[in-house]
Design a protein around this motif. Structure first.
Motif, PDB file in Angstrom:
ATOM      1  N   LEU A   8       0.628  -1.076  -0.008  1.00 46.51           N
ATOM      2  CA  LEU A   8       0.420  -0.235  -0.083  1.00 46.51           C
ATOM      3  C   LEU A   8       0.948   0.695   0.229  1.00 46.51           C
ATOM      4  O   LEU A   8       1.585   1.578   0.964  1.00 46.51           O
ATOM      5  CB  LEU A   8      -0.971   0.003   1.751  1.00 46.51           C
ATOM      6  CG  LEU A   8      -1.798  -0.816   1.472  1.00 46.51           C
ATOM      7  CD1 LEU A   8      -2.795  -1.191   2.507  1.00 46.51           C
ATOM      8  CD2 LEU A   8      -2.876  -1.858   0.111  1.00 46.51           C
ATOM      9  N   ASN A  45      -1.319   0.161  -4.741  1.00 41.81           N
ATOM     10  CA  ASN A  45      -1.911  -0.970  -4.772  1.00 41.81           C
ATOM     11  C   ASN A  45      -1.325  -1.962  -5.445  1.00 41.81           C
ATOM     12  O   ASN A  45      -1.419  -2.060  -6.685  1.00 41.81           O
ATOM     13  CB  ASN A  45      -3.548  -1.302  -4.532  1.00 41.81           C
ATOM     14  CG  ASN A  45      -3.843  -0.078  -3.922  1.00 41.81           C
ATOM     15  OD1 ASN A  45      -3.701   0.131  -2.702  1.00 41.81           O
ATOM     16  ND2 ASN A  45      -4.864   0.565  -5.015  1.00 41.81           N
ATOM     17  N   THR A 167      -2.527   5.321   4.998  1.00 45.10           N
ATOM     18  CA  THR A 167      -3.048   5.367   4.087  1.00 45.10           C
ATOM     19  C   THR A 167      -4.467   4.859   3.909  1.00 45.10           C
ATOM     20  O   THR A 167      -4.211   3.512   4.518  1.00 45.10           O
ATOM     21  CB  THR A 167      -1.895   4.613   2.820  1.00 45.10           C
ATOM     22  OG1 THR A 167      -2.966   5.448   1.829  1.00 45.10           O
ATOM     23  CG2 THR A 167      -1.700   3.087   2.890  1.00 45.10           C
ATOM     24  N   ARG A 169      -8.289   3.334   1.940  1.00 46.21           N
ATOM     25  CA  ARG A 169      -8.390   2.788   1.185  1.00 46.21           C
ATOM     26  C   ARG A 169     -10.028   2.424   1.318  1.00 46.21           C
ATOM     27  O   ARG A 169     -10.654   2.459   2.071  1.00 46.21           O
ATOM     28  CB  ARG A 169      -7.843   1.176   1.010  1.00 46.21           C
ATOM     29  CG  ARG A 169      -6.432   1.190   0.969  1.00 46.21           C
ATOM     30  CD  ARG A 169      -5.779   1.748  -0.544  1.00 46.21           C
ATOM     31  NE  ARG A 169      -4.536   1.959  -0.873  1.00 46.21           N
ATOM     32  CZ  ARG A 169      -3.838   2.715  -0.863  1.00 46.21           C
ATOM     33  NH1 ARG A 169      -3.769   3.662   0.433  1.00 46.21           N
ATOM     34  NH2 ARG A 169      -2.753   2.780  -0.799  1.00 46.21           N
ATOM     35  N   THR A 173     -11.288  -1.179  -2.548  1.00 42.56           N
ATOM     36  CA  THR A 173     -10.272  -1.890  -2.826  1.00 42.56           C
ATOM     37  C   THR A 173     -10.077  -2.934  -1.084  1.00 42.56           C
ATOM     38  O   THR A 173      -9.186  -3.670  -1.654  1.00 42.56           O
ATOM     39  CB  THR A 173      -9.373  -0.487  -2.548  1.00 42.56           C
ATOM     40  OG1 THR A 173      -9.691   0.455  -3.321  1.00 42.56           O
ATOM     41  CG2 THR A 173      -7.862  -0.921  -2.615  1.00 42.56           C
TER      42      THR A 173
END
Length: 183
Positions: A8, A45, A167, A169, A173
């Motif tokens: 990631l 990704n 991070t 998502r 995802t």
């Protein structure tokens, strides 16, 4: 033994900045000796296998160094295995199956998240938005999406996240990475 991981990356290919083409990311990962490399979307990704004894944090550090060397910019990286990703999805405290992917997010962290870190965030002030803490993850329920979320701004405020890599998502995802790392 071969392990499958998800990589990631944080903050790449956003508004034309810090460009990192996925084909070049695949080449970089293969050049580091990883196999079965696949990418998902353009937002950083990737899934790969490795026989390395290195743990996720060590793999992330090595990949981060390689990205900086090849592309000329530092990039925060997190590496997580299938078991972790599946556990995060399973532990979601929100009704994931009833929500659109854009309404639910997982913000992955490089270290454990604690209630103390987010004590200054009054979740009730942002209703119907909400958040919950998990294992190195913050779950964000944002009915109108992350881009318009005032709660996300509060939770992701740099002063609350100093010294950690994180991070986000969306839930589509999250599910896809669980699926991709299962193979």
């Amino acid at each position: 033994m071969t392990t499958t991981y998800a990589l990631l990356l944080r903050g790449i290919n956003v508004s034309g900045h810090r460009k990192l083409p996925m084909a070049e990311l695949r080449d970089l990962l293969e050049g580091l000796g990883h196999g079965g490399v696949r990418t998902y979307l353009q937002s950083g990704n990737a899934v790969f296998t490795t026989g390395s004894d290195a743990a996720g944090d060590a793999l992330a550090a090595g990949i981060g160094e390689a990205i900086e060397e090849r592309f000329g910019f530092a990039c925060d990286c997190l590496v997580r295995d299938h078991a972790y990703l599946a556990a995060v999805a399973e532990a979601c405290p929100f009704p994931a199956d009833e929500l659109e992917g854009k309404q639910l997010h997982a913000v992955y962290y490089s270290e454990p998240v604690t209630a103390d870190r987010f004590a200054a965030v009054d979740a009730g002030a942002f209703a119907p938005e909400d958040f919950a803490l998990g294992d190195r993850v913050v779950y964000l329920h944002t009915p109108d999406g992350l881009g318009r979320s005032k709660l996300a701004e509060a939770v992701l405020r740099p002063s609350l996240n100093k010294g950690v890599v994180n991070t986000a998502r969306n839930w589509n995802t999250v599910r896809k990475l669980v699926e991709m790392t299962a193979a």
